[in-house]
Design a protein around this motif. Structure first.
Motif, PDB file in Angstrom:
ATOM      1  N   UNK A  90       0.853  -1.197   0.000  1.00 15.29           N
ATOM      2  CA  UNK A  90       0.000   0.000   0.000  1.00 15.29           C
ATOM      3  C   UNK A  90       0.888   1.245   0.000  1.00 15.29           C
ATOM      4  N   UNK A  91       0.916   2.013  -1.094  1.00 17.54           N
ATOM      5  CA  UNK A  91       1.799   3.188  -1.153  1.00 17.54           C
ATOM      6  C   UNK A  91       1.543   4.198  -0.041  1.00 17.54           C
ATOM      7  N   UNK A  92       0.336   4.207   0.513  1.00 17.28           N
ATOM      8  CA  UNK A  92      -0.017   5.207   1.522  1.00 17.28           C
ATOM      9  C   UNK A  92       0.551   4.886   2.902  1.00 17.28           C
ATOM     10  N   UNK A  93       0.984   3.640   3.124  1.00 14.12           N
ATOM     11  CA  UNK A  93       1.443   3.272   4.470  1.00 14.12           C
ATOM     12  C   UNK A  93       2.557   2.227   4.425  1.00 14.12           C
ATOM     13  N   UNK A  94       3.479   2.392   3.525  1.00 10.68           N
ATOM     14  CA  UNK A  94       4.491   1.366   3.315  1.00 10.68           C
ATOM     15  C   UNK A  94       5.268   1.019   4.584  1.00 10.68           C
ATOM     16  N   UNK A  95       5.834   2.024   5.242  1.00  9.90           N
ATOM     17  CA  UNK A  95       6.694   1.734   6.391  1.00  9.90           C
ATOM     18  C   UNK A  95       5.930   1.003   7.488  1.00  9.90           C
ATOM     19  N   UNK A  96       4.734   1.487   7.819  1.00  6.67           N
ATOM     20  CA  UNK A  96       3.926   0.831   8.840  1.00  6.67           C
ATOM     21  C   UNK A  96       3.512  -0.573   8.394  1.00  6.67           C
ATOM     22  N   UNK A  97       3.236  -0.731   7.102  1.00  7.60           N
ATOM     23  CA  UNK A  97       2.828  -2.036   6.592  1.00  7.60           C
ATOM     24  C   UNK A  97       3.968  -3.036   6.671  1.00  7.60           C
ATOM     25  N   UNK A  98       5.188  -2.614   6.322  1.00  2.94           N
ATOM     26  CA  UNK A  98       6.338  -3.508   6.449  1.00  2.94           C
ATOM     27  C   UNK A  98       6.486  -3.983   7.893  1.00  2.94           C
ATOM     28  N   UNK A  99       6.407  -3.051   8.847  1.00  3.44           N
ATOM     29  CA  UNK A  99       6.571  -3.401  10.255  1.00  3.44           C
ATOM     30  C   UNK A  99       5.460  -4.334  10.726  1.00  3.44           C
ATOM     31  N   UNK A 100       4.235  -4.073  10.273  1.00  4.41           N
ATOM     32  CA  UNK A 100       3.104  -4.909  10.661  1.00  4.41           C
ATOM     33  C   UNK A 100       3.265  -6.334  10.125  1.00  4.41           C
ATOM     34  N   UNK A 101       3.654  -6.455   8.860  1.00  2.00           N
ATOM     35  CA  UNK A 101       3.833  -7.786   8.266  1.00  2.00           C
ATOM     36  C   UNK A 101       4.990  -8.532   8.930  1.00  2.00           C
ATOM     37  N   UNK A 102       6.040  -7.808   9.265  1.00  2.00           N
ATOM     38  CA  UNK A 102       7.172  -8.437   9.955  1.00  2.00           C
ATOM     39  C   UNK A 102       6.740  -8.972  11.316  1.00  2.00           C
ATOM     40  N   UNK A 103       5.906  -8.224  12.024  1.00  2.00           N
ATOM     41  CA  UNK A 103       5.419  -8.669  13.329  1.00  2.00           C
ATOM     42  C   UNK A 103       4.544  -9.907  13.206  1.00  2.00           C
ATOM     43  N   UNK A 104       3.759  -9.979  12.126  1.00  2.00           N
ATOM     44  CA  UNK A 104       2.858 -11.121  11.942  1.00  2.00           C
ATOM     45  C   UNK A 104       3.573 -12.365  11.469  1.00  2.00           C
ATOM     46  N   UNK A 105       4.554 -12.188  10.575  1.00  2.00           N
ATOM     47  CA  UNK A 105       5.140 -13.333   9.891  1.00  2.00           C
ATOM     48  C   UNK A 105       6.580 -13.636  10.296  1.00  2.00           C
ATOM     49  N   UNK A 106       7.215 -12.749  11.012  1.00  2.00           N
ATOM     50  CA  UNK A 106       8.587 -13.000  11.454  1.00  2.00           C
ATOM     51  C   UNK A 106       9.647 -12.515  10.502  1.00  2.00           C
ATOM     52  N   UNK A 107       9.432 -12.675   9.206  1.00  2.00           N
ATOM     53  CA  UNK A 107      10.335 -12.179   8.158  1.00  2.00           C
ATOM     54  C   UNK A 107       9.512 -12.033   6.883  1.00  2.00           C
ATOM     55  N   UNK A 108       9.901 -11.091   6.014  1.00  2.00           N
ATOM     56  CA  UNK A 108       9.077 -10.817   4.836  1.00  2.00           C
ATOM     57  C   UNK A 108       9.914 -10.703   3.563  1.00  2.00           C
TER      58      UNK A 108
END
Length: 317
Positions: A90-108
């Motif tokens: 999502x271009x509107x929230x990239x940094x937060x989205x990366x951090x959120x996905x990392x928290x959910x999945x461990x590595x992305x």
């Protein structure tokens, strides 16, 4: 042989090169009864020509939904256990989205939905001391998570104006500490079943690289040798082959799917669980090109015979 530039939809004709008497001749003819499309359209003009061809004659081509659409297709199918979770960047929230996905999945993994040859792929993984590591090719930066999400957003942010990216769970697939992945190249048989050309195990050969693509420098080993010598459960091989065929059939059945050849990338864990990275349409099978070409041509000829059969029956009856 002809290209989009050789087509004249207004006149209903193509200027083609035809093999006759030991050489090519140039002819202006109507669309043949069967056309094999061997590359993707580049731009609206070529796409329009492709639509004209598909509307006017029988067509064989290899195409598949993009990588993100394939994940959604797998997750709602009987193969859901083999899917790797992903979502659109999502271009509107990239940094937060990366951090959120990392928290959910461990590595992305962050990559284009239409990427090829392992290019433009980024890995964000935990590192020692509470830091993280951002890998791209042989490069790796280590630092605090906010710094790396900012860096990753800067790397792909501009590209998102013209290209879609996806964020996917990173699944480690290794053998003795080296990157390892399975690849099944398959061709449809004249009777419709899938048959494997030569399955291989891809082993990471470039220090620091986490990409399992052959074009990105991994080594390929015929998997019968790998399973015979590695100590890895040999039952993984037949299971992966069956999974590749099932995934190929699933993608082929999608409205955007039309497959004659596939290259299926599969990851495996220590307990033998298999995960599907993607089903590639029109794969580059350069190491087994003669086998691949012979089997593909066998399928093309079967379609020609199928098209000719009604005319033959009509003429005879």
């Amino acid at each position: 042989l002809f290209s989009a530039a050789d087509c004249d939809p207004g006149a209903g004709l193509v200027t083609a090169r035809r093999w006759r008497g030991g050489g090519y001749e140039t002819v202006r003819v109507a669309l043949p009864p069967l056309v094999v499309i061997i590359s993707d359209a580049m731009g609206a003009g070529q796409a329009a020509v492709g639509d004209w061809i598909r509307a006017g004659t029988a067509v064989l081509e290899d195409r598949a939904p993009d990588k993100l659409e394939q994940v959604g297709l797998l997750e709602t199918s009987p193969l859901a256990a083999h899917a790797i979770p992903a979502e659109a960047a999502d271009p509107a929230r990239l940094e937060a989205q990366f951090a959120d996905c990392l928290a959910r999945w461990g590595a992305i993994v962050v990559k284009p939905v239409d990427g090829m040859r392992g290019g433009n792929v980024h890995f964000l993984c935990p590192a020692a001391g509470g830091t993280c590591a951002l890998h791209a090719g042989r490069r790796a930066e280590t630092g605090a998570l906010p710094d790396l999400t900012r860096l990753l957003a800067a790397r792909i942010g501009g590209r998102l104006r013209y290209r879609r990216f996806m964020i996917q769970e990173y699944v480690a697939s290794t053998y003795r500490g080296m990157l390892a992945a399975l690849r099944v190249d398959a061709v449809r048989s004249p009777t419709g079943e899938w048959r494997t050309i030569r399955p291989v195990v891809r082993i990471g050969a470039i220090p620091g690289s986490l990409v399992s693509n052959y074009a990105a420098g991994t080594a390929q080993i015929p998997w019968d040798r790998f399973f015979a010598l590695s100590g890895v459960d040999p039952a993984i091989g037949p299971a992966a082959e069956r999974l590749a065929w099932e995934a190929s059939a699933l993608v082929d059945g999608h409205p955007d799917g039309s497959l004659i050849e596939t290259g299926v990338d599969i990851l495996f864990s220590e307990d033998g669980h298999l995960r599907i990275v993607e089903v590639n349409a029109r794969p580059e099978s350069i190491t087994w090109e003669q086998d691949r070409a012979a089997w593909a041509i066998d399928y093309y000829l079967s379609r020609v015979r199928h098209l000719a059969a009604p005319a033959s029956r009509s003429a005879g009856g």
